[in-house]
Scaffold this motif. Structure first.
Motif, mmCIF file in Angstrom:
data_model
loop_
_atom_site.group_PDB
_atom_site.id
_atom_site.type_symbol
_atom_site.label_atom_id
_atom_site.label_comp_id
_atom_site.label_asym_id
_atom_site.label_seq_id
_atom_site.Cartn_x
_atom_site.Cartn_y
_atom_site.Cartn_z
ATOM 1 N N PHE A 1 -88.690 2.648 -27.578
ATOM 2 C CA PHE A 1 -87.829 3.817 -28.596
ATOM 3 C C PHE A 1 -86.263 2.567 -28.950
ATOM 4 N N PHE A 2 -86.195 1.998 -28.010
ATOM 5 C CA PHE A 2 -84.560 0.978 -28.472
ATOM 6 C C PHE A 2 -84.440 -0.281 -29.239
ATOM 7 N N MET A 3 -86.274 -1.324 -29.173
ATOM 8 C CA MET A 3 -87.239 -1.453 -30.244
ATOM 9 C C MET A 3 -87.115 -1.213 -31.491
ATOM 10 N N ALA A 4 -87.634 0.285 -31.557
ATOM 11 C CA ALA A 4 -87.600 0.866 -33.558
ATOM 12 C C ALA A 4 -86.092 1.407 -33.405
ATOM 13 N N ALA A 5 -85.642 1.650 -33.108
ATOM 14 C CA ALA A 5 -83.772 1.942 -33.273
ATOM 15 C C ALA A 5 -82.829 0.859 -34.069
ATOM 16 N N MET A 6 -83.202 -0.297 -32.928
ATOM 17 C CA MET A 6 -82.566 -1.347 -33.063
ATOM 18 C C MET A 6 -82.895 -2.426 -35.304
ATOM 19 N N GLU A 7 -84.513 -2.785 -34.684
ATOM 20 C CA GLU A 7 -84.942 -2.522 -35.521
ATOM 21 C C GLU A 7 -84.082 -2.292 -37.015
ATOM 22 N N SER A 8 -83.682 -2.967 -37.533
ATOM 23 C CA SER A 8 -83.208 -3.212 -39.176
ATOM 24 C C SER A 8 -83.613 -4.131 -40.094
ATOM 25 N N GLN A 9 -84.064 -4.187 -41.234
ATOM 26 C CA GLN A 9 -84.786 -5.110 -41.904
ATOM 27 C C GLN A 9 -83.247 -6.217 -42.062
ATOM 28 N N GLU B 1 -85.348 21.898 -40.899
ATOM 29 C CA GLU B 1 -84.117 20.901 -40.443
ATOM 30 C C GLU B 1 -86.315 20.218 -39.434
ATOM 31 N N THR B 2 -86.580 20.990 -39.279
ATOM 32 C CA THR B 2 -87.942 19.989 -38.955
ATOM 33 C C THR B 2 -88.566 19.710 -40.425
ATOM 34 N N VAL B 3 -89.138 20.423 -41.580
ATOM 35 C CA VAL B 3 -89.523 19.770 -42.254
ATOM 36 C C VAL B 3 -88.920 18.584 -43.214
ATOM 37 N N ALA B 4 -87.194 18.816 -43.136
ATOM 38 C CA ALA B 4 -86.214 17.697 -43.893
ATOM 39 C C ALA B 4 -86.507 16.242 -42.035
ATOM 40 N N THR B 5 -86.599 16.698 -41.351
ATOM 41 C CA THR B 5 -87.091 15.508 -40.446
ATOM 42 C C THR B 5 -88.848 14.317 -40.948
ATOM 43 N N VAL B 6 -89.286 15.494 -41.107
ATOM 44 C CA VAL B 6 -91.058 14.652 -41.245
ATOM 45 C C VAL B 6 -90.245 14.087 -42.621
ATOM 46 N N ASP C 1 -91.140 9.740 -42.933
ATOM 47 C CA ASP C 1 -92.454 9.252 -43.533
ATOM 48 C C ASP C 1 -91.810 8.364 -45.131
ATOM 49 N N THR C 2 -90.971 8.496 -44.865
ATOM 50 C CA THR C 2 -90.050 7.787 -46.011
ATOM 51 C C THR C 2 -89.104 6.382 -45.745
ATOM 52 N N ALA C 3 -88.859 6.604 -43.952
ATOM 53 C CA ALA C 3 -88.571 5.552 -43.735
ATOM 54 C C ALA C 3 -89.668 4.421 -43.072
ATOM 55 N N LEU C 4 -90.936 5.457 -43.011
ATOM 56 C CA LEU C 4 -91.755 4.385 -42.558
ATOM 57 C C LEU C 4 -92.301 3.728 -43.989
ATOM 58 N N ALA C 5 -92.656 4.176 -44.977
ATOM 59 C CA ALA C 5 -92.683 3.863 -46.054
ATOM 60 C C ALA C 5 -92.449 2.757 -46.437
ATOM 61 N N ASP C 6 -91.052 2.629 -45.855
ATOM 62 C CA ASP C 6 -90.403 2.016 -46.619
ATOM 63 C C ASP C 6 -89.822 0.637 -44.860
ATOM 64 N N LEU C 7 -91.221 0.827 -44.200
ATOM 65 C CA LEU C 7 -91.228 -0.301 -42.969
ATOM 66 C C LEU C 7 -88.798 -0.555 -42.262
ATOM 67 N N ALA D 1 -86.196 5.450 -39.315
ATOM 68 C CA ALA D 1 -87.040 6.697 -38.740
ATOM 69 C C ALA D 1 -86.813 6.851 -37.120
ATOM 70 N N ALA D 2 -86.535 6.270 -36.715
ATOM 71 C CA ALA D 2 -86.215 6.506 -35.314
ATOM 72 C C ALA D 2 -85.137 7.117 -34.629
ATOM 73 N N ASN D 3 -83.512 6.556 -35.952
ATOM 74 C CA ASN D 3 -82.729 8.025 -35.784
ATOM 75 C C ASN D 3 -82.670 8.897 -36.030
ATOM 76 N N ALA D 4 -84.245 9.290 -37.163
ATOM 77 C CA ALA D 4 -84.062 10.715 -37.948
ATOM 78 C C ALA D 4 -84.635 11.622 -36.840
#
Length: 925
Positions: free
Chosen positions: A607-615, A670-675, A679-685, A690-693
């Motif tokens: 989770f650390f790796m994902a949350a800190m990985e900024s393009q 809120e659950t729907v908004a998070t999904v 989805d939007t974040a991972l589509a854009d990598l 995504a992790a922060n959401a």
């Protein structure tokens, strides 16, 4: 449903669930009719161990593949290892050395057999470590770059490139490692600052020629005096007035007596030293280019070193015998060629001393000027790399680069972040021939056979090479020999045969790994798997191998498959130390990911790796944040325990339950908004987004507010909604934290399937904006009350009356519906409307209404005002002091970057503190 333990043990959970997933084939469920999604892992060296860069790279890949698997796709993550030519040969040779043996004690075949033995015993270390990280790879079809099928693809590629005129043999300079006696790639060269020198020498002009100032010599300077034994020219800038008259004239090299010309070339910088540069094209990359421009053919360039970097005679035979056999440098106390050349030039009077002055002004003479030199070292041998002129096999990378560049321009390959496109084009447009041969025993032996005259026959097999050679064998039978050494050719009259001997070299490991996207799918054999999974959908790679691997995969894929190997290329940054420095063993700042897994669990590290990985940015290592995500896992666990203790079980529906209560309609929205956000974040990598959401949804909305708002009010509707929402959390969080989510999935209900193959949430539930607005209002109001109580030192147990003023009708209705929750969460004793009683009070404004908390008798208002005013003054003083430093251009320009960054961070902190204290004072009126 099993009762959850009070605490969870990551080590137990991780080992148990990974074994279950792999044993049951859950990394690759049968989905023949599903949409395929394919990625390949950058194959780690078979000698390797998991480092922090691997942890980042493979975590990002696993997030994507688990996400696509949950979305119902036929998700394939191709896995394998690289045979790592030099690294593996070095490991096995070290083992032999420990047994008082060396490689040359064995035949080539016997040594290679020992390498295979080593691989069987020790070559799986990193694959086991990837499992510990949670990588859901297709282990059932693991590949190795030296396995039979992949080797067939490598040989096929070499032969086909040769047939197409895209692979050839040439004499050029290479990075030569004298320890391994092999050419190596640029990636295996590490530039290190070393203490060296700058020597100046007089080279006499021949035939009585003089410069305009009457000098009969030219002064040249060099950091490598030993190479002057193979000098072939002196270069001067064509516009340098000092030397225009002598361009084309000859120089006499003092030691060898070799005569060579003064050539014009812009490589010579008139502002550096004397402006004259000695040119040794056989031992310097820049000189090689100058030599070619001067008209020297590579075959005519002089080579003065053997494979061990010892001096050998040049083609013109002009090196004096006393230098032959000397090593290039001093070693084991014995002077080398460098020391010998300097000593002789000095004795002949051609050394120009370096002159400095001591404190008293007396001149001090030295043989050279001390310099810090950027010196190339072999990253594994740790010896100085020698630019060496030798015959090697080359791929015509310039031609192969055309199609990938067009693919990027056309959008067939999307590079993310897009900023890397400029770097990609710059390198590809200036690409050099790719040296693909290595002088090793371990690797893919080059499928080429030579005759006694050096003519080569490139073929996929020995039989095919014999057929090719038979046409020109002058009716002599073709015979394969292991070497042309007379002691090997044991026939009485070997010239009765047309002899062929196979090239002993092997291929660069990057050559074989360039076939990874299609070679791993069975190419050159055609199959449904190949057509279904090529091209791959995505490649995730560190930017540092963009050219060594990514670009070469693009070249080979487009040449042999006719289309780009992947649709999208994601380039992530490096993992750096906390202070931003690059990690290295010499600095002692390397972080072991396995140690972090032992301490905090794989889920927390992932989770650390994902949350800190900024393009476009590197990741700064921060163990405190890894620990923080371990605490996040604990919070999730405790939420599951709370739900279980309140009779909440697994949801029976993928769809959201019907709900009437605003709090339940809110959490569904809120659950729907998070999904949608994930989805939007991972589509854009956007891994960090995504992790922060999911992090903020779990920690803030669900655990902090939903659970708080529903405490003591768990009716059947709320249990159904809570169970559904928690199930959605487990699915959404699974790609990031696969172990704890799988464990909770089974502990919170009787499940037909494992979470790893569950169904990804569909963001289709109707969103109740009114409920969202009402609960958001309640959260803002309770948060403001809690903040005010804390800032004004209201005792935690004190319940306060609340007076509401200027409230709209909607606020009145919300207070009616949420009054019980407000009283419990805000510790509100009573609620009235109108004007507050006399005395101090805290005033809170939320939307149009003012909420007043009378404080008389609860706190000492005068003392509290004094305390806040004093704290505010102190905060403002520190803020202004830091602001003054930051407005000082001298400080910003001259201070260390980390000091400036710290000052800015402190300034922002004090600014926020001052604003908070000022607001608290204003609340008291």
């Amino acid at each position: 449903m099993t009762e959850l333990p009070k605490t969870f043990d990551p080590a137990d959970i991780e080992s148990r669930w990974y074994a279950h997933w792999e044993a049951n084939g859950l990394f690759r469920p049968e989905r023949p009719d599903a949409t395929p999604f394919t990625i390949v892992n950058p194959p780690p060296n078979v000698t390797g161990s998991l480092h922090i860069g691997h942890a980042l790279d493979n975590t990002l890949q696993d997030i994507v593949i688990r996400y696509e698997r949950l979305r119902g796709k036929d998700a394939l993550w191709v896995v394998g290892t690289d045979h790592a030519g030099i690294a593996t040969q070095m490991v096995v040779e070290r083992q032999l050395n420990a047994q008082q043996q060396k490689r040359t004690d064995f035949t080539r075949d016997a040594f290679v057999a020992k390498v295979w033995e080593w691989k069987a015993e020790s070559g799986g270390t990193i694959t086991g470590q990837l499992r510990r990280l949670g990588c859901s790879m297709d282990w059932a079809n693991e590949r190795f770059t030296m396995d039979e099928g992949f080797s067939k693809a490598v040989v096929k590629t070499f032969v086909e490139l040769h047939k197409r005129g895209l692979l050839y043999r040439d004499k050029r300079l290479v990075n030569w490692d004298p320890h391994f006696r092999s050419a190596i790639s640029d990636l295996e060269v590490e530039t290190v600052e070393t203490k060296g020198g700058f020597w100046r020498f007089r080279y006499p002009l021949a035939d009585g020629v003089t410069l305009a100032d009457g000098s009969d010599h030219i002064v040249v300077a060099t950091t490598r005096p030993e190479t002057m034994l193979a000098d072939m020219a002196v270069a001067v800038h064509p516009d340098d007035e000092r030397y225009k008259a002598v361009i084309g004239k000859e120089i006499l090299q003092p030691i060898t007596g070799r005569r060579f010309k003064i050539v014009p070339d812009e490589h010579a910088d008139p502002a550096l030293g004397s402006g004259a540069v000695k040119i040794t094209p056989g031992h310097d990359f820049n000189d090689f280019d100058v030599g070619k421009r001067a008209g020297f053919k590579a075959g005519d360039m002089l080579n003065m070193f053997d494979a061990d970097a010892n001096v050998v005679q040049t083609a013109d035979g002009l090196i004096p015998d006393r230098f032959l056999g000397l090593h290039r440098f001093k070693r084991d106390g014995v002077d080398g060629a460098r020391e010998a050349v300097v000593a002789e030039m000095k004795a002949l009077g051609f050394l120009v001393p370096h002159v400095t002055k001591d404190k008293e002004g007396e001149e001090i003479f030295a043989d050279f000027e001390p310099r810090t030199i950027q010196t190339p070292f072999g990253d594994r041998s740790n010896v100085v790399i020698e630019p060496w002129l030798t015959d090697q096999w080359y791929v015509d990378a310039e031609k192969l680069a055309v199609a990938p560049m067009q693919a990027v321009r056309d959008g067939a390959i999307e590079i993310v972040p897009k900023t890397w496109e400029k770097t990609f084009f710059n390198w590809m447009e200036n690409i050099q021939p790719w040296c693909v041969s290595r002088q090793l025993w371990w690797g893919h032996q080059i499928p080429a056979w030579f005759d006694l005259n050096g003519k080569s026959y490139v073929a996929e097999s020995e039989e095919d090479a014999v057929k090719l050679a038979s046409a020109g064998s002058e009716n002599r039978p073709v015979k394969i020999v292991s070497s042309f050494d007379p002691s090997i050719v044991d026939d009485a009259n070997p010239f009765d045969y047309y002899l062929l001997s196979r090239d002993p070299d092997v291929l660069d490991t990057w050559f074989s790994s360039a076939l990874w996207p299609f070679g791993t799918l069975g190419w050159p054999e055609q199959s449904d798997k190949l057509s279904r999974h090529y091209p791959n959908d995505l490649l995730i790679s560190g930017f540092d191998i963009l050219f060594f691997w990514d670009a070469r995969m693009a070249m080979q894929g487009m040449e042999f498959m006719g289309e780009a190997p992947w649709k999208k290329l994601y380039l992530h940054g490096l993992v750096r130390a906390a202070d931003g420095q690059k990690m290295s063993k010499s600095k002692g700042n390397v972080v072991d990911p396995l140690g972090l897994i032992d301490r905090f669990g794989a889920d927390a590290l992932r989770f650390f790796m994902a949350a800190m990985e900024s393009q476009g940015r590197d990741v700064k290592m921060d163990e405190k944040r890894v620990e923080g995500y371990r605490n996040f896992a604990t919070k999730l666990w405790n939420a599951a325990r709370f739900l279980q203790s309140n009779g909440v079980t697994a949801s029976t529906s993928h769809e959201a339950p019907a709900a009437a209560l605003p709090v339940n309609r809110w959490i569904i929205a809120e659950t729907v908004a998070t999904v949608q956000a994930i989805d939007t974040a991972l589509a854009d990598l956007r891994f960090d987004a995504a992790a922060n959401a999911i992090y903020h949804f779990v920690w803030d909305q669900f655990c902090d507010w939903y659970i708080e708002l529903t405490k003591g009010a768990m009716d059947d509707e709320t249990r159904a909604v809570a169970g559904w929402a928690f199930d959605q959390i487990l699915v959404m969080l699974h790609p990031f934290m696969p172990f704890i989510t799988e464990e909770l999935w089974h502990l919170t209900g009787d499940r037909a399937n494992a979470l790893i193959v569950a169904q990804w949430p569909q963001a289709l539930a109707a969103v109740d904006t009114d409920a969202q607005a009402e609960i958001d209002w309640l959260i803002r109001l309770v948060s403001a009350i809690r903040t005010a109580r804390t800032e004004l030192n209201v005792p935690p147990g004190a319940k306060l009356p609340m007076v509401v003023r200027d409230a709209a009708e909607e606020t009145h209705r919300r207070l009616d519906r949420q009054g019980v929750a407000l009283a419990r969460l805000g510790r509100v004793e009573s609620l009235t409307f109108g004007e507050p009683p006399a005395g101090g009070a805290a005033q809170i404004v939320v939307d149009e209404a003012t909420f007043i908390l009378p404080l008389a008798g609860v706190i000492d208002i005068a003392a509290e005002k004094t305390r806040l005013a004093k704290a505010l003054a102190a905060a403002e003083k520190e803020r202004d002091g830091l602001g003054g430093r930051l407005s000082n251009a001298s400080f910003v320009e001259k201070a260390k970057p980390e000091a400036v960054a710290k000052a800015r961070e402190d300034h922002a902190e004090k600014t926020a503190e001052a604003e908070r204290l000022k607001a608290a004072l204003e609340r008291l009126g």
